[in-house]
Design a protein around this motif. Sequence first.
Motif, PDB file in Angstrom:
ATOM      1  N   TYR A 102     -12.208   7.478  -8.651  1.00  0.00           N
ATOM      2  CA  TYR A 102     -11.739   8.232  -7.357  1.00  0.00           C
ATOM      3  C   TYR A 102     -12.949   8.740  -6.554  1.00  0.00           C
ATOM      4  O   TYR A 102     -13.489   9.764  -7.104  1.00  0.00           O
ATOM      5  CB  TYR A 102     -10.485   9.278  -7.527  1.00  0.00           C
ATOM      6  N   TRP A 127      -1.983   5.279 -13.405  1.00  0.00           N
ATOM      7  CA  TRP A 127      -2.252   5.953 -12.183  1.00  0.00           C
ATOM      8  C   TRP A 127      -1.486   7.329 -11.829  1.00  0.00           C
ATOM      9  O   TRP A 127      -2.385   8.209 -11.326  1.00  0.00           O
ATOM     10  CB  TRP A 127      -1.851   4.977 -11.180  1.00  0.00           C
ATOM     11  N   PHE A 147      -6.683   1.477  -0.640  1.00  0.00           N
ATOM     12  CA  PHE A 147      -6.512   1.057  -1.838  1.00  0.00           C
ATOM     13  C   PHE A 147      -6.546  -0.512  -1.621  1.00  0.00           C
ATOM     14  O   PHE A 147      -6.373  -1.039  -0.550  1.00  0.00           O
ATOM     15  CB  PHE A 147      -5.038   1.448  -2.136  1.00  0.00           C
ATOM     16  N   LEU A 153      -0.524   1.349  -8.553  1.00  0.00           N
ATOM     17  CA  LEU A 153      -1.412   2.500  -7.855  1.00  0.00           C
ATOM     18  C   LEU A 153      -0.514   2.793  -6.469  1.00  0.00           C
ATOM     19  O   LEU A 153      -0.235   3.832  -6.362  1.00  0.00           O
ATOM     20  CB  LEU A 153      -2.786   1.978  -7.254  1.00  0.00           C
ATOM     21  N   TRP A 166      -2.183   5.559   4.182  1.00  0.00           N
ATOM     22  CA  TRP A 166      -2.509   4.531   3.457  1.00  0.00           C
ATOM     23  C   TRP A 166      -3.552   3.582   4.336  1.00  0.00           C
ATOM     24  O   TRP A 166      -2.829   3.089   5.407  1.00  0.00           O
ATOM     25  CB  TRP A 166      -1.559   3.905   2.728  1.00  0.00           C
ATOM     26  N   ARG A 168      -4.787  -0.239   3.579  1.00  0.00           N
ATOM     27  CA  ARG A 168      -5.024  -1.475   2.524  1.00  0.00           C
ATOM     28  C   ARG A 168      -6.166  -2.164   2.781  1.00  0.00           C
ATOM     29  O   ARG A 168      -6.615  -2.308   4.061  1.00  0.00           O
ATOM     30  CB  ARG A 168      -3.720  -2.275   3.041  1.00  0.00           C
ATOM     31  N   THR A 251     -12.494  -0.966   0.377  1.00  0.00           N
ATOM     32  CA  THR A 251     -12.520  -0.351  -0.723  1.00  0.00           C
ATOM     33  C   THR A 251     -13.950  -0.768  -1.008  1.00  0.00           C
ATOM     34  O   THR A 251     -14.442  -0.555  -2.268  1.00  0.00           O
ATOM     35  CB  THR A 251     -11.766  -0.582  -1.888  1.00  0.00           C
TER      36      THR A 251
END
Length: 322
Positions: A102, A127, A147, A153, A166, A168, A251
């Motif tokens: 993280y 997670w 994420f 998760l 969030w 993606r 990510t």
Amino acid sequence: MALTQHDLLRLLESLRSADGLALVREVAERLLQELIEAEATTKIGAEWGEHTDVRTTWRNGHREKTMTMQAGALELAIPKLPAGSFFPSLLERRRRIDQALYAVITQDGGREVVGVMVGDSETEVFWAQFLRSLRERGLSGVRLVIFDSHSGLVEAIRKIMLGVTWQRCRVHFVHNVFAVIPKGSAEMVAATIRTVFAQPTANAVRAQLDTVADMLGRQFPKVRAMLLEGKEELTAFADFPHQHWRKVQSTNPLERLNREIKRRTDVVQVFPNPPAVLRLATAVLAELHDEWIAFPRRYLSNESMNALYPDAPTVLPATSDD
């Protein structure tokens, strides 16, 4: 290496006295060990004590390896070779112990690694335990989580980090799209989807996603469904300052950390236990974390962070990646 009559009788006797999961473990352990020895024989070019013209090396004892399965822990022995290296291909897909990592962008636009944990699989339980540990250590005020849509998760975030936005990962999403289209169409589809992320405003981003979904849907209805279903998560970045968009759409920064850990763990290859993996991963991350702190090059600029935190204390200027 085939079982001798004596070994067969011993195995039969142990199976008679075992039941349930113990029986499954006994059979699985013996089968895997035989397959490991057979693969080692192929690599060496000879059986135990056999002399052949194609022998390339010889056995030099074994090292212990514990393999975790749903039926329990299997105790295996990996042949050691004095020349070259050997790791059973059968266990190759299980060799990597999953790591939870993280990394955060702080309120002043800097980057920090705030946690790392090692486990046998990336389940929701794993997670959730990791995210709870971060929360218990004081992590709060999270505005955005980027994420890769891993189911474990996703479920953990929903339960532990209530109310967080969030995003993606666009790179992982495109890779998921590749799984439902012909290989020859991959470049065209990827280029079309990329236009969503090249728009100048939040409204334009979301409108372009609808347009792209309709365009691709004529030939690839599954892609249209994926785009529309994931619209909110794919375009969450657009509600943040425009200067941040390129850096919070994927990510990729975290993947770079993972690649460095993988590069270092590949040198060791086989770890005796999870704590050994954790020690190495922590050491690697500590080095990278110290570099981020030592060189005042902020990941996001003061000006762009002020748009998110207008009441935050003024931070001294520093070089920015924006």
